[in-house]
Every structure is written in C-alpha cells, then in structure tokens.
Design a protein around this motif. Structure first.
Motif, short mmCIF file in Angstrom:
data_model
loop_
_atom_site.label_atom_id
_atom_site.label_comp_id
_atom_site.label_asym_id
_atom_site.label_seq_id
_atom_site.Cartn_x
_atom_site.Cartn_y
_atom_site.Cartn_z
N ILE B 135 42.33 40.06 31.64
CA ILE B 135 42.77 38.83 32.31
C ILE B 135 44.08 38.32 31.70
O ILE B 135 45.03 37.98 32.42
CB ILE B 135 41.65 37.77 32.25
CG1 ILE B 135 40.51 38.20 33.18
CG2 ILE B 135 42.17 36.40 32.62
CD1 ILE B 135 39.25 37.44 33.02
N TYR B 173 47.79 33.81 41.48
CA TYR B 173 47.67 35.21 41.89
C TYR B 173 46.67 35.96 41.03
O TYR B 173 46.01 36.89 41.50
CB TYR B 173 49.04 35.89 41.86
CG TYR B 173 49.86 35.46 43.05
CD1 TYR B 173 49.54 35.90 44.32
CD2 TYR B 173 50.92 34.58 42.91
CE1 TYR B 173 50.24 35.48 45.43
CE2 TYR B 173 51.64 34.16 44.02
CZ TYR B 173 51.30 34.61 45.26
OH TYR B 173 51.99 34.20 46.35
N GLY B 176 43.33 35.18 42.54
CA GLY B 176 43.17 35.94 43.78
C GLY B 176 42.90 37.40 43.51
O GLY B 176 42.00 38.01 44.11
N THR B 177 43.66 37.98 42.59
CA THR B 177 43.48 39.40 42.27
C THR B 177 42.10 39.65 41.68
O THR B 177 41.44 40.64 42.02
CB THR B 177 44.57 39.85 41.27
OG1 THR B 177 45.84 39.59 41.84
CG2 THR B 177 44.45 41.31 40.95
N ALA B 178 41.67 38.73 40.80
CA ALA B 178 40.35 38.90 40.18
C ALA B 178 39.25 38.87 41.24
O ALA B 178 38.30 39.66 41.19
CB ALA B 178 40.12 37.81 39.14
N ILE B 180 39.55 39.70 44.44
CA ILE B 180 39.59 40.95 45.22
C ILE B 180 39.03 42.10 44.38
O ILE B 180 38.27 42.94 44.88
CB ILE B 180 41.04 41.26 45.67
CG1 ILE B 180 41.53 40.17 46.63
CG2 ILE B 180 41.12 42.62 46.35
CD1 ILE B 180 42.99 40.28 47.00
N ALA B 181 39.40 42.12 43.10
CA ALA B 181 38.91 43.20 42.22
C ALA B 181 37.39 43.15 42.12
O ALA B 181 36.73 44.19 42.12
CB ALA B 181 39.55 43.08 40.84
N LEU B 184 36.08 44.67 45.19
CA LEU B 184 36.35 46.11 45.28
C LEU B 184 35.54 46.93 44.29
O LEU B 184 35.14 48.06 44.58
CB LEU B 184 37.84 46.38 45.04
CG LEU B 184 38.82 46.00 46.16
CD1 LEU B 184 40.24 46.30 45.72
CD2 LEU B 184 38.51 46.79 47.43
#
Lengths: 329, 654
Positions: B135, B173, B176-178, B180-181, B184
């Motif tokens: 992170i 961001y 947001g990325t965390a 989505i990750a 996924l």
C-alpha cells in the motif's frame, strides 16, 4: 490547425510509459502463473487495477466535460484573438487534470485542473487565416492523466460562429499609405456645429434666437433660421467597390478589403468619424465604434457585376476593377 | 514540490522498495546494506543541492560494463542462484540510474527498476505486513507516475515544470486500485505451470523449538518464537478427550554419547485409499479433527497423538526416521497443508512391532532410584505412572534451559541437580524406565496451544515445542508426561485483554494465510460452483415470480392500458417530428414585417432591420432572438428555451 506534438487521430494511444507498464504487467502475470505465488498475484492485481482505473479515470474525466466560448475579443485575420473558454466538469467523481485543448484556430492550451462539479474559465488564443464567418465546431481534448499510460482524446462538438475581420496591413509602407490619406478628410455635408452655412429653414418653436438669419428674415418678412454645417475634419468617406472583374485574383480582392479595413482602423484611431459605402448601404461609425463597418468588410463577397455606388468627390475608393477620378488608396 | 524534493522522493521510493528484502532470503545482507548506503549518499547529495553523482558517471559506466561479467560470476559462484544474482543486478541498476539521470531524463526507467525491486521483495514474503508495504509503495509510486505524466504533458507544450498532482489524488487512486485489486484477486485464474517450482516462503529459515537430536553435551537453549506451527479445529464433543493437544513429530529412541537420537528407518511411501492414509488401528472413542500445519523444517508432518488416519496430503512417506511421517515438497508459495485427521483415544500399530529397551547405559544409582520410586510394582504402566508422579512433584521445572547454567547429563539431573526442562524430565523418565527394562522413548513435538475464541481453533506455536515419554505396555505405546502439568508450554496465564488482542492478531493472520496465501485453483472452483448455484437459485426464483405476474398481466384491462401508453408515445413522437425549428418560426414571424431572412443573413442583422422599420416590434422580438442565439451557440441544447420561444411567438402571432 494548431496541434500539439502528440496529437493523433483516434481515441486512445498507448504511451511509452504505458507500453513499459503493460509489458511489466505481462511479465509479472507470467511469473505469477508459473509459480502460483499469491504475493505475485497481489502485485499483479494491483497492476491490473491501476491500469483499469487509469483508463476509467481518463475516460470518465473527459466524458463529463462541457465547453463553450464565453467571450472572444476582436478577431482579425493574422492577429491573435484572445478569448475565454468556459469548461464545466459535470462529473461527480473525477477531477480532470493536465488537459490539453486544441483544435481549429485555437492555440494548444494546458488546463491544470477542472475539479469535479465545477466550472472554470480558461484564457485562450485563436488565430484566423481568413475573414468572414468562421465556424468553430470542434475542440480536441487530450490528457495523460492520471498515470500517463494512455493518451486519451475526446473531440467535443461545439457550435460557435465568429465573424473574423479582414487582415490589417501591418507593414510600415502600408501604414504610411493609410496615414497619407488624412488629407482626404472631407466635409460631412451634414447639419451640425460648425462655421459654414449649410441651409436655411423656417423658425420653429424652441429655436435659439442666436441662429436667426436676420437679413434673410427681414427680406422675407418671417423668421428664418440659419443652419451650419458639421466640422469637416471629423469625417472620412470610404467606398469599397466589390466588383471583381475576370482576371483579377482573389488575393487582389482580399488586399483591397484589407486596405479598406486598415484605412478605417487607423482613421478611427485618430478619432475620425468614418462613413463606409458599399453597394446599397452606407454605414457610419458611432462613438469610436466601427464594429458594423468591420463586420461588413468581413462579410463582403466579390461581385461579378459592376455596381453604381454614389460617392462624393473626396471619397476614398477601394476597388480592383474601377479607375476613375476618385482617389484610391 | 520542487524538482529536488521530487528527486529525493524518487530515491526514497527506490530505497523503500528494497526494505522487505531484509526479511526474506532473496539476497544477502551485504548487498542490501551496500545498496541502501549508496542510495543514502545520493539522497544526501541531492538534499544539499548537489548533483546525484556520488560516484562520477564515467566511473559508474565502467563499473556497469564490468558488472556484466560479474553477473555471471555472481550467479555461478557467489550467490549460486540466478534469482539472487538478478536481484543484485537490479539493485546495481537502481544505484546507477540516479547518477545517470543528471544527463538523461530517465524517470520512467527508474520507476520500472523500482517496481522490479519491489516485486522481488514481495515475491519472497509471506507475512501479512507485506500488504502494508504494498500500500505504501503503491501510494508513492502513484505520486511518481502522476508526476511523470504531468511533466510529459507540459514538456510537450514547451512549458516549464508546474505543480504536480497532490497526495490527495494519489490516495484517491490508491483506494480505487485497492478496491479493483480486491475484486480481481479471487478471480484471476490460478492455472499454474506444472513444470515450475514455487518460490519458497520466509518461514523456512526460522528457528524451531524442535531439534533432530537432544544433545546434552552442550548447554540447551530455547528462544521463544511465536510463529504459528499449526491450527487445530476440534469439535466441542471431542475437546474433553483430545485436549491438551499433542502434535507428535519426532521419536528419540536411541542414546549415544550423551545424545538422544532418532533411529533411522525405512523410507517408504504409504498407500492411500480414496485419499486417506491409514497409519494405525484405532482403539476406543474416535473423532475427526482438522489440522492446518506449516511444514517447518523439510516436509515432516506433525500429527496429534492418537492419529490413525489422515487425508489432505498428496503423498505420505514413512521415514527417514522410524515412525516419522513426511510428505513431498509443496509446489506452491506457502508451506501450509490442511489435514483431516482421524483420532482415537488409543491406537495400536498396524503391524506387530518388537520394541526394544533404549540403550541407555545402566547406572546402579539410577537403577536404585528407579526401584525406590516404583516400589513393588511390576506392571510397566504402573511403574511409569509412579515415575511420572515422582518426577513431576519432586523435581523442579525451568522453562528456559539456559537457566540451568551448565551442560548436564541425565544422571546428574536425576541424582544431583533435580532441576531441568521438559527434555530432562522426559529423558530422566526414559532412563529410569530403561533401568527397569521397560521399553520407553522420548517423543518430541508441540503441546497445548491456545484456544482462539474468535475463530474457534487452537493455535500451536513454535514456542510450544515439548518433549514427553511413550511407554510400551505390551501392545501399544502409551503417553506419559513427567513435566509438571501446570508448567508445560501454553499453560502460562496472560491477561484477558492480552489474550483477546493476541487472538485478534492471530485471526487476521489466519484469514491472510487461508484466503490470500493459500488461495488457489480449488478455492476458485468452489467459488465458481457456489456462484453458479446462487445464480440458478435466483433465476428459478425470478422465473416463478414472473410466471405469477404474467398471469396477472393477461387481464384485458392491463392489455388495453399498455396499448394506450404505446399509442400515446407514438403520437408524441409524431407531433415532435412535425414541429418546425425555432429559426424557421422566427423567420416566418419576421416575414410578416417584410424581412426575408435568407441563408446569408443572421438573426442579429434581421433584428437590426426590424429595429429600423418597426422599433416597437423589434423590442418584443429582441429577447426571443437573444434566447435563440443562446440556444444556437450553446454546447448543450436546452428544451426549455425552445419551448419558451415557441410559446412567446404563438402569443405574438395571436
């Protein structure tokens, strides 16, 4: 068209950074699949998440942009015209940063940020190549934001019309030519404050007794008022003959339109009142405002038939097809 | 942010990327320290406003050329490992690039190198703290990427450096990325290459409370290690019979030169039936308990005492010591297995065995002591009970072997010192029983464990390593433990709050282990099966509801109502299509005043003409034409404006 070096056709382009990033992601993905290492999968999903979010953010940001021209200064051919673009970001989520706006006659301009749900005004500079009505119907928005992986483009359709004034002749020689015409200043042939007698008329209630023509009144036996002529030196009369005979090219016609505009421009700068005569219409400048005259010059089209334009002896005539006793600039 | 500050941030990011490497075995300590020392030097120079050339660039370039040859030497002879040599190379490049950046703009390449270092760091980490590193790294990397994106844009326009995006944007961001990750992670396919071995985790280098031999020639020592060895789920009805838990993994049944050793045994693969390996014959109460176990040193499996069958392992071997169970090396990143173990109160060997008395040297004093303890008892189990009782009450236990202060033989423990830790208690009991010709042996493993009320399992840690005794009763081995019960591992009392904090931390680690580290294709298949079942159920439910509602919709009233709505919509579309554009309406209105608005005439000019001839009408039309122009040249159409113009024109015509 004024385009930045990275301009392209299409919607999206992978940048060098983006290419490296994608390759790196592929390598990590390959390593993760080969080893089954979940720590690598964590890295891989972060990389994919970042890539996905980058695409969503740049598209989402540009998608919600609205744009309109809020103002444009006097647009002359060949001179930078300064205007203001009003940008609205209707998105509830995305701030848009590092946007380059270009297209048409607009110089590329960098907008550092348009915060979500906000409106900003951006000063822009426009360059026009020809006079007349110019339609600004699209603007291209480019951004690499947020991570520079993609160069995203959005073409926004706008509906803007600008009347572009003719080119002003900027050369020293042209300038002298325009100034030399100062001697052509003529009497206005209109009633006004001046020393010369223009005409006589019957007395009406309210007339000042200072203007009574005493001799004439005595001889006629009724009150006659003397009317004076406006000061001559305050006015010039410009005639533009749009007739373009066969064999005269467009550049020559544009040249005389530019010459007429330049003449009017410098006359106005000297505080003169200008009368512009065109076929079927005469326009007067008002209170140092020659906008109607320049608009007319901007819109005038060459005529293929000669016109009969009445003008006075001292009028300054701009023409490509007529050579008579009138003075030409 | 000034360029100098940004440069420092980039250098710090590169340094930070290598920090997790200290906790792994990927590279040695020396290269890491050298790397951080060089980076610290470069940072210091930049902070003082100097060039980053800690080492002159020409010298660095020469070193870079020489490093190509060194890489081969490193991989072949120094590290003897291509991954470690490659990591060294990347660390070298990371120090070379800032020096080169004085001449070349290489932001993107530097970030790529930094990312490579970080991947090397996390690839060999298995602890949950790696998430924190990910992170923080992602946050700093996002800032750098946004900066690079910014300067690429401004440079293309010929502008100077401007203010880059803020930390707030990077945080946004990152979140947001965390997210989505997280979505996924479970769905990225775990189809792995069967030819590749997994990358080992960091646990293999940790110390263990168990050793291959119990060597009394040297002073014994034990360092408390809270690393989790196993988690054991025992149902409530089984807990009274199978706790405290004993996970047995080593049998010390031979004595030589003051050392207790494990006898070498045959190494053979056990056969499974339907995935179940049968290792003993049950006697008495039987239950199934679940054991999740980290494979510590090599691949030895620690099973609860009383285990007679086990499933959940691809293969199971006996050996290389007697009764020691091992499995094949795991081919995934973690060293964790989850077993279903069938246990019974007592177990008997599957085959007849001939236990032998340990070859502990006879000592008259020890024999006399043993006889004194057992008195007239002749039954081996009775004798063992008396010795167990004697040792646990008459001898003093010390948890830390180092507290004894000197090496000590078992005889000395029994006859003189009377102080020791579990190994001495177990060895002393075996020595006493051996002097009575009773077959006995030392068993090594883990004992006790703490119950985690949040997750409902027992946690066994390395510090719970323990030694006890097994006595042959003629048909099977029976467990005895001469160590005082209240002083055995896991029996120390901690505060309630501390216990709960510990349980909470352990639970987090468990979920990390279970749902991140060991998440695999099997979990994905199970998840997909659950999803398909849920979708089927939902579709069945929707189908039932729709069939009910369709029955209601078939009524004539409903059909007429729908038809009316459709007809109304069609009519509205037709009317809208017949409407004239606003321009035509205005032109038509102006025509009434003798003004023909042709294609070359603007509304503004028409209005000027109207103003000259009909000033009153012009004043009325002026706001409508202004509204028309606003509508015409606006980027967004506003139906309200058009509606107002139409309405007002209609009024004027009337």
């Amino acid at each position: 068209m004024n385009a930045p070096p990275f301009a392209f056709d299409g919607v999206v382009r992978l940048t060098k950074v983006g290419t490296s990033y994608v390759l790196f992601t592929v390598v990590i993905g390959f390593a993760a699949l080969n080893t089954g290492n979940n720590a690598l999968y964590i890295g891989l999903t972060f990389l994919l998440g970042c890539l996905l979010l980058s695409g969503i953010a740049s598209k989402g940001g540009l998608k919600h942009l609205r744009v309109e021209f809020s103002a444009i200064g006097q647009p002359w051919v060949g001179r930078p015209a300064h205007g203001m673009l009003r940008l609205h970001n209707d998105s509830r989520i995305w701030n848009v940063r590092d946007v380059v706006i270009c297209g048409g006659e607009l110089d590329p301009v960098l907008v550092p940020i348009v915060a979500r749900r906000s409106t900003i005004e951006v000063p822009v500079t426009l360059h026009f190549d020809h006079r007349g009505i110019v339609t600004v119907n699209r603007l291209d928005f480019y951004t690499r934001y947020p991570f520079g992986f993609f160069l995203k483009k959005r073409r926004i359709r706008i509906h803007g019309e600008v009347i572009v004034y003719p080119r002003l002749l900027e050369g020293e020689r042209d300038r002298r030519r325009m100034e030399a015409t100062a001697e052509g200043e003529i009497a206005t042939n209109r009633i006004g404050a001046g020393g010369e007698v223009h005409s006589f008329r019957e007395y009406v209630r309210g007339d000042s007794l200072r203007h009574v023509a005493w001799k004439k009144s005595a001889s006629l036996g009724r009150w006659i008022i003397k009317q004076t002529e406006a000061e001559a030196s305050k006015s010039v009369h410009v005639v533009l003959d749009p007739y373009k005979p066969r064999g005269v090219n467009d550049e020559a016609f544009e040249e005389i339109v530019s010459a007429a505009a330049t003449y009017i421009y410098y006359s106005m700068q000297r505080g003169l009142e200008v009368v512009l005569s065109l076929p079927r219409v005469s326009l007067h400048s008002k209170a140092e405002d020659a906008t109607p005259l320049f608009r007319a010059l901007a819109l005038i089209e060459p005529a293929h038939e000669p016109f009969a334009i009445p003008y006075e002896r001292n009028a300054v005539v701009f023409s490509v097809g007529r050579h008579d006793d009138a003075r030409t600039a | 942010m000034t360029p100098a500050r940004r440069e420092i941030e980039t250098l710090l990011l590169t340094s930070f990327a290598a920090v997790p490497l200290y906790a792994t075995n990927a590279v040695g300590l020396l290269p890491l320290v050298a790397f951080h020392a060089v980076m610290a030097g470069i940072i210091a120079r930049v902070a003082m406003g100097k060039s980053p050339e800690l080492i002159p660039a020409p010298v660095m370039r020469t070193i870079a050329v020489l490093y190509i040859g060194f890489y081969i030497v490193d991989a072949a002879f120094i590290s003897r490992n291509a991954i470690a040599a490659s990591t060294h190379l990347v660390l070298f490049i990371a120090t070379y690039q800032p020096i080169e950046s004085a001449r070349t703009r290489n932001y993107a390449q530097r970030l790529l190198t930094t990312a490579l270092i970080f991947v090397a760091s996390i690839a060999t980490s298995t602890h949950i703290t790696v998430l924190l590193f990910v992170i923080v790294f992602a946050f700093l990397m996002f800032r750098q990427l946004m900066y690079v994106s910014h300067i690429e844009t401004v440079a293309a326009l010929g502008h100077e450096y401007a203010e880059p995006p803020s930390s707030r944007a990077a945080t946004f961001y990152l979140a947001g990325t965390a997210c989505i990750a997280a979505v996924l992670f479970p769905v990225v396919p775990r189809v792995r290459n069967p030819m590749m071995q997994g990358i080992g985790g960091s646990l293999t280098n940790a110390s263990t409370g168990l050793s291959d031999t119990i060597d009394f020639n040297h002073e014994r020592s034990s360092t408390p290690d809270p690393s989790v060895v196993a988690r054991v789920w025992i149902s409530a009805d089984a807990a009274p019979f199978f706790t405290p838990i004993r996970l047995r993994g080593a049998i010390y049944d031979r004595f030589s030169r003051n050392q207790w050793l494990q006898s070498a045994g045959r190494f053979h693969e056990l056969r499974s039936r339907d995935g179940v390996f049968r290792i003993a014959r049950p006697v008495g109460l039987q239950r199934v308990i679940t054991v999740q176990q980290h494979l510590l040193t090599n691949t030895r499996v620690y099973l609860p005492t009383g285990a007679y069958a086990v499933s959940g392992l691809p293969t199971l071997f006996e050996g290389p010591q007697n009764e020691a169970l091992t499995t094949m090396p795991l081919r995934r990143s973690t060293d964790m297995v989850t077993l279903d173990v069938s246990v019974a109160r007592d177990i008997e060997p599957l085959r007849s065995v001939e236990p032998h008395v340990v070859n502990y040297p006879r000592n008259d004093e020890v024999t006399a002591m043993a006889r004194q303890i057992v008195g007239t008892s002749s039954d081996p189990l009775e004798q063992a009970e008396k010795i167990e009782q004697y040792l646990s009450t008459k001898f003093r236990y010390v948890a830390d072997p180092a507290a004894i202060g000197h090496p000590m033989t078992v005889d000395r423990f029994l006859l003189h010192d009377h102080v020791g830790h579990c190994e001495y208690f177990a060895a002393g009991m075996v020595a006493l029983l051996s002097s009575l010709d009773v077959p006995a042996r030392i068993a090594g493993g883990f004992y006790g464990g703490r119950f985690n009320p949040l997750t409902g399992y027992f946690v066994i840690r390395r510090e719970d390593a323990h030694a006890w005794v097994e006595v042959w009763n003629g048909t099977r081995w029976t467990t005895f433990d001469p160590t005082p019960a209240t002083l055995r591992p896991g029996m120390d009392q901690t505060g309630l709050l501390r216990a709960y904090v510990s349980a909470l931390g352990e639970s987090v680690t468990y979920y990390w282990d279970r749902y991140v580290l060991t998440y695999g294709l099997g979990d994905q298949v199970a998840m997909a099966a659950n999803a398909i079942t849920a979708v089927r159920d939902a579709m069945r439910s929707v189908k039932l509801r729709m069939s009910d509602q369709l029955t209601q919709l078939k009524s004539p009233g409903t059909i007429v109502f729908i038809l009316l709505i459709v007809a109304g919509g069609a009519l509205a579309v037709a009317i809208a299509g017949r409407r004239h554009p606003v321009f035509d309406l205005l032109a038509s209105h102006l025509r009434r005043f003798g003004i023909n608005v042709g294609p070359a005439m603007t509304m503004e000019e028409a209005l000027a003409e109207l103003r000259a001839n009909h000033p009153y009408d012009a004043r009325e039309l002026e706001p409508l034409i202004a509204m028309y122009e606003a509508e015409r040249f606006s980027a967004h159409a506003d139906p309200r404006r058009r509606k107002t113009i139409r309405k007002r024109l209609a009024e004027l015509r009337a």
